[in-house]
Write a protein that holds these residues in place. Sequence first.
Motif, PDB file in Angstrom:
ATOM      1  N   ASP A 196       5.613  10.485  -8.404  1.00  0.00           N
ATOM      2  CA  ASP A 196       5.951   9.847  -7.129  1.00  0.00           C
ATOM      3  C   ASP A 196       4.977   8.718  -6.798  1.00  0.00           C
ATOM      4  O   ASP A 196       5.370   7.697  -6.209  1.00  0.00           O
ATOM      5  N   ALA A 197       3.708   8.882  -7.164  1.00  0.00           N
ATOM      6  CA  ALA A 197       2.724   7.830  -6.910  1.00  0.00           C
ATOM      7  C   ALA A 197       3.057   6.577  -7.709  1.00  0.00           C
ATOM      8  O   ALA A 197       2.929   5.450  -7.205  1.00  0.00           O
ATOM      9  N   ARG A 198       3.483   6.765  -8.946  1.00  0.00           N
ATOM     10  CA  ARG A 198       3.859   5.590  -9.748  1.00  0.00           C
ATOM     11  C   ARG A 198       5.091   4.891  -9.178  1.00  0.00           C
ATOM     12  O   ARG A 198       5.169   3.662  -9.196  1.00  0.00           O
ATOM     13  N   ILE A 199       6.034   5.676  -8.662  1.00  0.00           N
ATOM     14  CA  ILE A 199       7.213   5.072  -8.031  1.00  0.00           C
ATOM     15  C   ILE A 199       6.797   4.294  -6.792  1.00  0.00           C
ATOM     16  O   ILE A 199       7.244   3.153  -6.577  1.00  0.00           O
ATOM     17  N   CYS A 200       5.934   4.889  -5.962  1.00  0.00           N
ATOM     18  CA  CYS A 200       5.474   4.198  -4.751  1.00  0.00           C
ATOM     19  C   CYS A 200       4.680   2.941  -5.092  1.00  0.00           C
ATOM     20  O   CYS A 200       4.793   1.922  -4.404  1.00  0.00           O
ATOM     21  N   LEU A 201       3.896   2.991  -6.163  1.00  0.00           N
ATOM     22  CA  LEU A 201       3.143   1.812  -6.572  1.00  0.00           C
ATOM     23  C   LEU A 201       4.086   0.692  -7.004  1.00  0.00           C
ATOM     24  O   LEU A 201       3.877  -0.479  -6.644  1.00  0.00           O
ATOM     25  N   THR A 202       5.130   1.051  -7.719  1.00  0.00           N
ATOM     26  CA  THR A 202       6.112   0.047  -8.139  1.00  0.00           C
ATOM     27  C   THR A 202       6.795  -0.579  -6.923  1.00  0.00           C
ATOM     28  O   THR A 202       6.955  -1.807  -6.845  1.00  0.00           O
ATOM     29  N   VAL A 203       7.182   0.266  -5.966  1.00  0.00           N
ATOM     30  CA  VAL A 203       7.827  -0.249  -4.754  1.00  0.00           C
ATOM     31  C   VAL A 203       6.858  -1.112  -3.953  1.00  0.00           C
ATOM     32  O   VAL A 203       7.252  -2.149  -3.386  1.00  0.00           O
ATOM     33  N   ALA A 204       5.584  -0.737  -3.913  1.00  0.00           N
ATOM     34  CA  ALA A 204       4.587  -1.535  -3.188  1.00  0.00           C
ATOM     35  C   ALA A 204       4.425  -2.912  -3.819  1.00  0.00           C
ATOM     36  O   ALA A 204       4.357  -3.931  -3.103  1.00  0.00           O
ATOM     37  N   VAL A 205       4.379  -2.953  -5.144  1.00  0.00           N
ATOM     38  CA  VAL A 205       4.230  -4.245  -5.826  1.00  0.00           C
ATOM     39  C   VAL A 205       5.458  -5.116  -5.585  1.00  0.00           C
ATOM     40  O   VAL A 205       5.345  -6.320  -5.298  1.00  0.00           O
ATOM     41  N   LEU A 206       6.632  -4.507  -5.670  1.00  0.00           N
ATOM     42  CA  LEU A 206       7.857  -5.279  -5.425  1.00  0.00           C
ATOM     43  C   LEU A 206       7.947  -5.747  -3.975  1.00  0.00           C
ATOM     44  O   LEU A 206       8.412  -6.873  -3.710  1.00  0.00           O
ATOM     45  N   SER A 207       7.526  -4.912  -3.032  1.00  0.00           N
ATOM     46  CA  SER A 207       7.531  -5.315  -1.620  1.00  0.00           C
ATOM     47  C   SER A 207       6.556  -6.455  -1.373  1.00  0.00           C
ATOM     48  O   SER A 207       6.859  -7.396  -0.619  1.00  0.00           O
ATOM     49  N   PHE A 208       5.389  -6.379  -2.003  1.00  0.00           N
ATOM     50  CA  PHE A 208       4.423  -7.459  -1.859  1.00  0.00           C
ATOM     51  C   PHE A 208       4.977  -8.764  -2.444  1.00  0.00           C
ATOM     52  O   PHE A 208       4.835  -9.837  -1.851  1.00  0.00           O
ATOM     53  N   ALA A 209       5.628  -8.647  -3.592  1.00  0.00           N
ATOM     54  CA  ALA A 209       6.219  -9.838  -4.206  1.00  0.00           C
ATOM     55  C   ALA A 209       7.308 -10.428  -3.313  1.00  0.00           C
ATOM     56  O   ALA A 209       7.412 -11.654  -3.173  1.00  0.00           O
ATOM     57  N   SER A 210       8.112  -9.567  -2.699  1.00  0.00           N
ATOM     58  CA  SER A 210       9.149 -10.089  -1.805  1.00  0.00           C
ATOM     59  C   SER A 210       8.525 -10.713  -0.559  1.00  0.00           C
ATOM     60  O   SER A 210       9.039 -11.712  -0.022  1.00  0.00           O
ATOM     61  N   GLY A 211       7.403 -10.157  -0.093  1.00  0.00           N
ATOM     62  CA  GLY A 211       6.709 -10.754   1.044  1.00  0.00           C
ATOM     63  C   GLY A 211       6.146 -12.125   0.701  1.00  0.00           C
ATOM     64  O   GLY A 211       6.217 -13.063   1.509  1.00  0.00           O
TER      65      GLY A 211
END
Length: 105
Positions: free
Chosen positions: A7-22
């Motif tokens: 789950d941590a790896r999934i959240c890290l992936t989502v965090a990176v993608l969210s930062f990129a979209s920001g």
Amino acid sequence: MTTSRRDARICLTVAVLSFASGVYAAVHTTWLCLFGFYAAAFFAWCTARLYADDRRELEIHERARRAALVDDLVLQQTPVPCCSFWRHSAGAVHSADCPDSRSAA
């Protein structure tokens, strides 16, 4: 791999993608970049908590493994009763016909 690490790896992936979209929204001068940065910060926090939970789970398993190892060593070092006197005196007294080498003392 524990479920917390997955789950941590999934959240890290989502965090990176969210930062990129920001970043993408910020480059194109829109206020929607705030949602991306907020989501990135939230998922980064979730990632940190899940990695801490993973380390805690691994530590619990390691302590249980070490406790089982110590229990096995204690069982291996426990002497086997050699005579009836030994059983009833908690190992302090041996009979005269005891095959144990300590009976000579």
